[in-house]
Design an enzyme around this catalytic site. Structure first.
Site, PDB file in Angstrom:
ATOM      1  N   ASP A 239       0.831  -1.197   0.000  1.00  0.00           N
ATOM      2  CA  ASP A 239       0.000   0.000   0.000  1.00  0.00           C
ATOM      3  C   ASP A 239       0.868   1.251   0.000  1.00  0.00           C
ATOM      4  O   ASP A 239       2.021   1.237   0.432  1.00  0.00           O
ATOM      5  CB  ASP A 239      -0.950   0.001   1.192  1.00  0.00           C
ATOM      6  CG  ASP A 239      -0.228   0.027   2.528  1.00  0.00           C
ATOM      7  OD1 ASP A 239       0.665  -0.812   2.728  1.00  0.00           O
ATOM      8  OD2 ASP A 239      -0.545   0.894   3.367  1.00  0.00           O
TER       9      ASP A 239
ATOM     10  N   ASP B 118       8.904   3.872  -1.083  1.00  0.00           N
ATOM     11  CA  ASP B 118       8.095   3.495   0.071  1.00  0.00           C
ATOM     12  C   ASP B 118       6.805   2.837  -0.378  1.00  0.00           C
ATOM     13  O   ASP B 118       5.805   3.503  -0.577  1.00  0.00           O
ATOM     14  CB  ASP B 118       7.810   4.753   0.905  1.00  0.00           C
ATOM     15  CG  ASP B 118       7.028   4.472   2.165  1.00  0.00           C
ATOM     16  OD1 ASP B 118       7.016   3.315   2.621  1.00  0.00           O
ATOM     17  OD2 ASP B 118       6.398   5.410   2.684  1.00  0.00           O
TER      18      ASP B 118
ATOM     19  N   GLU C 124      -0.008  -0.937   5.707  1.00  0.00           N
ATOM     20  CA  GLU C 124       1.017  -0.379   6.591  1.00  0.00           C
ATOM     21  C   GLU C 124       0.821   1.110   6.828  1.00  0.00           C
ATOM     22  O   GLU C 124       1.060   1.603   7.929  1.00  0.00           O
ATOM     23  CB  GLU C 124       2.408  -0.629   5.985  1.00  0.00           C
ATOM     24  CG  GLU C 124       3.566  -0.394   6.949  1.00  0.00           C
ATOM     25  CD  GLU C 124       4.076   1.038   6.947  1.00  0.00           C
ATOM     26  OE1 GLU C 124       4.892   1.373   7.828  1.00  0.00           O
ATOM     27  OE2 GLU C 124       3.662   1.828   6.064  1.00  0.00           O
TER      28      GLU C 124
END
Length: 455
Positions: A90, A120, A154
Site C-alpha cells: 500500500d 516506500d 502499513e
C-alpha cells in the site's frame, strides 16, 4: 562458493525493473477498510498482492495468501528457523500533490525511477524479492528459511499484519526494508488523536479541508468563508512569500509535504490558512490553532515536548483538518521517544481547552510502544556487515527514528534500508523516486544479508 553480489544485482536489474513497473501500476491507496470483503483494503491492493504471489509461484517459490490481508513468499529449509523480511504494497495518497509524471507509471529520468511507492515501499519490496530469487536460482545451501511477508495496510494502521500473525507464526528474527541505511534499531511510540468541537456562532468558516492521512504533512489546504477576503489573502500570500490562490470561492494554500516523523521538513498548508484568518478575522478556532498547534513540530506550545538521549525528540504533525456544518475535526500524529505517554497527551491537550475556554474534546485513536533492539545483537552485526561490504561505508552508524515500520511486529527485527545516508527523503511527497544505482545496490545488500542470515 564466492558470490559477486553486485554483479548479480546488475544482472537481475532488468527483471526487477519489469516487476516493479507492474507493481507500481496498481493504485494501492486505501479507500475504505471492509473486513467483510474479500478485498478488505480495496480491489487494487488485492490485485497487487495476488500478482506478486502469482509471479513468485511461477518462479517456483512457496507462496501463501492470508485472506487478502497479506501474503508471503518462502525459500529454504522448511524445518528451519524463519527469518522474516517485511514489506508493504500500500502507498499514501497522491491527491493534492504536484507530480511531474503519472505517479502510477514508473518513469525513468536522470538516473531515477519516479513513482508513488518507488521508495516506500514497492521498490525495496521488489528488491527483496529479487534477492530471494538470486539465492534460489544459485541454489545456495541454507539451514534456515527466508520468508518475505508483505501486507496491504502499513500506511493506515497495519491491520494487515495484525490479521496475518493471528493465522501465521512470527519469524524469530528479521528486518523491514522500509526506512534507511545503514540500519535503524529503535522506533518511537506512535500516537494519533483527534481534537473535535463546534465552531462559535460568529465564526466565518463555512468549509475547511486539509490532508488525508495523519502521517503526512498536508501539501494542500482550502477554505471557504462567509465573507470575501480575497484581496487580503492575496496580499498575505505575497507578504509572506507563500504559495496559494483564490479559486471558485475557496482560498487555497500550497505547502510542502513531508513524512509525519519529520514535520519540520515540510510546510503545513493548513497553517497558512489558519494564520491568515487569525490575523485578519480572528475566531475561537483560529486563535486556538495558532496558539497551540501551528508551526510547532515539537509540541512545545501544548507542553508535550519531551527529549530522550537515545530516541531523541517528540514530533507532532497536524495531518488532517475538516470543517463543515459548523463542526470541526483536527487529526494529529505524534512520534514519542518514551512509552506510556498517552496520559500526558490527554492532560496537556485538555488543559489547552480550559485555558482558551473552549468546549472541545480529545479522542486518542491509538498509542504504540517503542520498538528497540540491542545494537550489539548478532542480527544487527550481520546486517551491518552486509551493508558495509557492499558499500564500503564504515562511517555511518545505526540509529533510531520517529517512523514506524513493520519491524515492530517482531521483537528481534529492525528497519534496514532502502534510503542511503545523505539521500533526499522523498517518502510521502510528490515526485517520489529511487535512484537506479541505489535500487541495484539495495538488491545486492539484501541478497547478501538474507543469505548470511539463513545459510
Amino acid at each position: 562458493m564466492k558470490i559477486d553480489y553486485m554483479e548479480k544485482a546488475q544482472e537481475y536489474y532488468p527483471s526487477a525493473l519489469k516487476l516493479l513497473e507492474k507493481i507500481i501500476s496498481f493504485k494501492t491507496i486505501l479507500d475504505k477498510y471492509d473486513p467483510n470483503s474479500d478485498a478488505p483494503f480495496g480491489v487494487e491492493n488485492k490485485k497487487a498482492l495476488n500478482y506478486l504471489l502469482e509471479s513468485a509461484k511461477n518462479d517456483g517459490f512457496e507462496v501463501k495468501n492470508v485472506d487478502n490481508y497479506a501474503g508471503h513468499i518462502e525459500i529454504g529449509n522448511s524445518n528451519g528457523e524463519i527469518v522474516g523480511i517485511l514489506g508493504h504494497l500500500d502507498v499514501v495518497p497522491t491527491k493534492g500533490q504536484n507530480w511531474e509524471s503519472n505517479p502510477f507509471i514508473l518513469t525513468k529520468r536522470d538516473g531515477k525511477l519516479y513513482a508513488r511507492g518507488s521508495e516506500d515501499d514497492k521498490g525495496p519490496l521488489v528488491a527483496s524479492y529479487i534477492a530471494l530469487k538470486i539465492i534460489k536460482d544459485l541454489k545456495l545451501p541454507v539451514s534456515k528459511r527466508a520468508r518475505l511477508i508483505f501486507g496491504c495496510d502499513e500506511e493506515s494502521g497495519s491491520r494487515c499484519l495484525t490479521h496475518y500473525f493471528e493465522k501465521e507464526i512470527k519469524p524469530e528474527i528479521g528486518f523491514s526494508p522500509d526506512a534507511e541505511f545503514p540500519l535503524i534499531y529503535g522506533e518511537k511510540s506512535n500516537a494519533s488523536f483527534d481534537i473535535k468541537g463546534k465552531l462559535a456562532n460568529d465564526d466565518i468558516i463555512l468549509e475547511f479541508v486539509s490532508g488525508e492521512r495523519y502521517n503526512v504533512v498536508p501539501e494542500t489546504a482550502r477554505m471557504k468563508l462567509k465573507i470575501d477576503l480575497t484581496n487580503e489573502y492575496l496580499a498575505y500570500l505575497k507578504e509572506n512569500n507563500y504559495r496559494g490562490e483564490v479559486k471558485d470561492g475557496y482560498l487555497y494554500a500550497y505547502g510542502i509535504a513531508s513524512h509525519a516523523m519529520v514535520p519540520q521538513k515540510g510546510l503545513n498548508a493548513s497553517f497558512i490558512l489558519f494564520e491568515f484568518l487569525n490575523r485578519i478575522h480572528k475566531t475561537n478556532l483560529s486563535n486556538y490553532v495558532c496558539k497551540y498547534l501551528t508551526f510547532d513540530p515539537f509540541g512545545e506550545k501544548l507542553g508535550i515536548n519531551i527529549y530522550d538521549d537515545n530516541m531523541k525528540e517528540l514530533t507532532m504533525n497536524v495531518g488532517v483538518v475538516n470543517i463543515l456544518n459548523n463542526e470541526f475535526k483536527i487529526g494529529i500524529n505524534c512520534r514519542i521517544p518514551v512509552n506510556n505517554y498517552d496520559t500526558k497527551l490527554k492532560e496537556c491537550v485538555e488543559k489547552s481547552f480550559k485555558l482558551t475556554d473552549n468546549d472541545y474534546s480529545f479522542n486518542l485513536l491509538g498509542c504504540s510502544k517503542i520498538h528497540y533492539v540491542d545494537p550489539n545483537s548478532d542480527l544487527i552485526k550481520t546486517l551491518m556487515n552486509a551493508y558495509q561490504e557492499m558499500t564500503g561505508d564504515y562511517t555511518n552508524k545505526p540509529f533510531t527514528i520517529g517512523g514506524g515500520t513493520y519491524a515492530a511486529f517482531i521483537d528481534n527485527a529492525v528497519a534496514f534500508g532502502p534510503m542511503f545516508p545523505g539521500s533526499e527523503d522523498v517518502c510521502h511527497i510528490a515526485n517520489e523516486y529511487i535512484k537506479v544505482e541505489d535500487f541495484i545496490k539495495s538488491i545486492a545488500i539484501y541478497t547478501k544479508a538474507i543469505y548470511d542470515l539463513i545459510k
